[in-house]
Design a protein around this motif. Structure first.
Motif, PDB file in Angstrom:
ATOM      1  N   ARG A   1       0.548  -1.228   0.011  1.00 14.03           N
ATOM      2  CA  ARG A   1      -0.153  -0.182  -0.070  1.00 14.03           C
ATOM      3  C   ARG A   1       0.891   1.080  -0.130  1.00 14.03           C
ATOM      4  O   ARG A   1       0.212   2.346  -0.203  1.00 14.03           O
ATOM      5  N   VAL A   2       2.320   1.278   0.128  1.00 16.41           N
ATOM      6  CA  VAL A   2       2.910   2.639   0.194  1.00 16.41           C
ATOM      7  C   VAL A   2       4.112   2.205  -0.588  1.00 16.41           C
ATOM      8  O   VAL A   2       4.763   1.410  -0.566  1.00 16.41           O
ATOM      9  N   PHE A   3       4.643   3.165  -1.260  1.00 14.85           N
ATOM     10  CA  PHE A   3       5.538   3.420  -2.252  1.00 14.85           C
ATOM     11  C   PHE A   3       6.392   4.668  -2.162  1.00 14.85           C
ATOM     12  O   PHE A   3       5.610   6.075  -1.798  1.00 14.85           O
ATOM     13  N   SER A   4       7.572   4.473  -2.168  1.00 12.50           N
ATOM     14  CA  SER A   4       8.481   5.792  -2.226  1.00 12.50           C
ATOM     15  C   SER A   4       9.547   6.098  -3.374  1.00 12.50           C
ATOM     16  O   SER A   4       9.846   5.094  -3.925  1.00 12.50           O
TER      17      SER A   4
ATOM     18  N   ALA B   1      -1.020   7.489   7.576  1.00 13.66           N
ATOM     19  CA  ALA B   1      -1.431   6.218   7.289  1.00 13.66           C
ATOM     20  C   ALA B   1      -2.979   6.077   7.449  1.00 13.66           C
ATOM     21  O   ALA B   1      -3.633   5.529   6.545  1.00 13.66           O
ATOM     22  N   ARG B   2      -3.454   6.876   8.575  1.00 11.64           N
ATOM     23  CA  ARG B   2      -4.938   6.916   8.812  1.00 11.64           C
ATOM     24  C   ARG B   2      -5.539   7.504   7.795  1.00 11.64           C
ATOM     25  O   ARG B   2      -6.833   6.952   7.145  1.00 11.64           O
TER      26      ARG B   2
ATOM     27  N   ALA C   1       4.494   3.197   6.286  1.00  9.15           N
ATOM     28  CA  ALA C   1       4.299   1.670   5.964  1.00  9.15           C
ATOM     29  C   ALA C   1       3.986   1.085   7.336  1.00  9.15           C
ATOM     30  O   ALA C   1       3.100   0.279   7.680  1.00  9.15           O
ATOM     31  N   VAL C   2       4.992   1.322   8.528  1.00  7.64           N
ATOM     32  CA  VAL C   2       4.869   0.905   9.626  1.00  7.64           C
ATOM     33  C   VAL C   2       3.577   1.336  10.380  1.00  7.64           C
ATOM     34  O   VAL C   2       2.819   0.189  10.973  1.00  7.64           O
ATOM     35  N   LYS C   3       3.146   2.324  10.213  1.00  8.25           N
ATOM     36  CA  LYS C   3       1.900   3.077  10.778  1.00  8.25           C
ATOM     37  C   LYS C   3       0.641   2.423  10.255  1.00  8.25           C
ATOM     38  O   LYS C   3      -0.243   1.936  10.926  1.00  8.25           O
TER      39      LYS C   3
END
Length: 301
Positions: free
Chosen positions: A120-123, A208-209, A295-297
């Protein structure tokens, strides 16, 4: 739909996804298309170390032997950074997958792969934006992918030759949420900050939320999160503009267009000074750090 013939996920990334660990997707063009092989490999290693230090698993993306590959081994990294592979964006994927080809993945292709793999997360250090030309307005495939694919994209600005202001206007028109990771400004890639953002700085948990709620309520597409590198690491605006202008003039003179233009411009700018290469590394690492934190959150929600 059976993606197994086309999608290869490394054992480490597969294990992280199956056990709910945070995973951060990364493009390989940040390392393979604009730096000498050994410098690209060194920055790739530093980036993966940074991601792991924040508690996430790095998942670099490339097309290798006709497979959309998520998570690379050392030998695969060397292959991608060696210059033997081309560039893989959205338009290239069907051809490469059909013909057993290989390529370093752009932001657009990496976002697609992340979505298919369930990441769900990309950088990325920077993504393509809107480039205002004298005869047309060019919108990068990276930017269009942000608009339609449900992945939170973290970057430190838009690539060489692109306008931060026009990019923000395009994203607003397309209904894409743009927020700052601890900043209220759109970062200027390699140089000073760009336009102000509409919302105040956000924490990794807030970001993240926001992503989770967007998708929970059924809103399509992605989000763009801006990471601001250390100000001391960035070029003076005049130095950046001069280097960019020289690179664009050379590209025009040599007829460098299409997908080859952006990596050509960045390569020339990075060759212009040690300060430019330092600013680039800081942008890539800042984005990776912020992306891993988000990503961790997100995994904890």
């Amino acid at each position: 739909m059976d993606l197994r013939p086309y999608l290869h996920i490394s054992p480490q990334v597969e294990h992280a996804l199956s056990t709910g660990q945070p995973v951060l997707a990364l493009p390989t063009t940040d390392f393979a298309r604009c730096l000498p092989a050994e410098e690209g490999l060194a920055l790739a290693r530093r980036t993966e170390i940074e991601v792991r230090a924040q508690g996430a698993v790095p998942a670099p993306v490339a097309v290798l032997g006709g497979a959309l590959t998520v998570g690379l081994s050392e030998s695969e990294w060397r292959r991608v950074c060696s210059g033997e592979t081309g560039k893989a964006s959205r338009r290239d994927l069907p051809v490469l997958l059909a013909n057993g080809g290989s390529g370093a993945a752009t932001a657009a292709a990496s976002i697609i792969a992340a979505c298919l793999a369930g990441i769900r997360v990309f950088s990325a250090g920077a993504i393509g934006g809107v480039a205002a030309q004298s005869d047309r307005m060019d919108v990068s495939a990276d930017l269009q992918e942000v608009c339609k694919t449900p992945v939170a994209v973290v970057c430190a600005g838009v690539k060489c030759g692109c306008s931060p202001l026009l990019t923000l206007e395009y994203l607003e028109t397309m209904g894409v949420t743009v927020l700052g990771c601890g900043t209220d400004r759109f970062p200027g890639f390699l140089t000073q900050d760009g336009p102000a953002l509409e919302n105040p700085p956000q924490s990794a948990l807030q970001l993240a939320r926001t992503a989770r709620i967007k998708w929970d309520v059924g809103l399509s597409g992605g989000l763009l999160y801006c990471a601001r590198p250390d100000g001391a690491a960035r070029l003076e605006p005049q130095a950046y503009e001069q280097a960019q202008r020289r690179a664009m003039d050379e590209a025009d003179r040599l007829g460098v267009r299409g997908g080859a233009r952006t990596p050509f411009l960045l390569q020339k700018i990075l060759q212009s000074s040690e300060a430019a290469r330092g600013a680039y590394e800081k942008a890539v690492l800042a984005s990776a750090r912020a992306g891993a934190e988000i990503a961790v959150k997100y995994a904890q929600l």
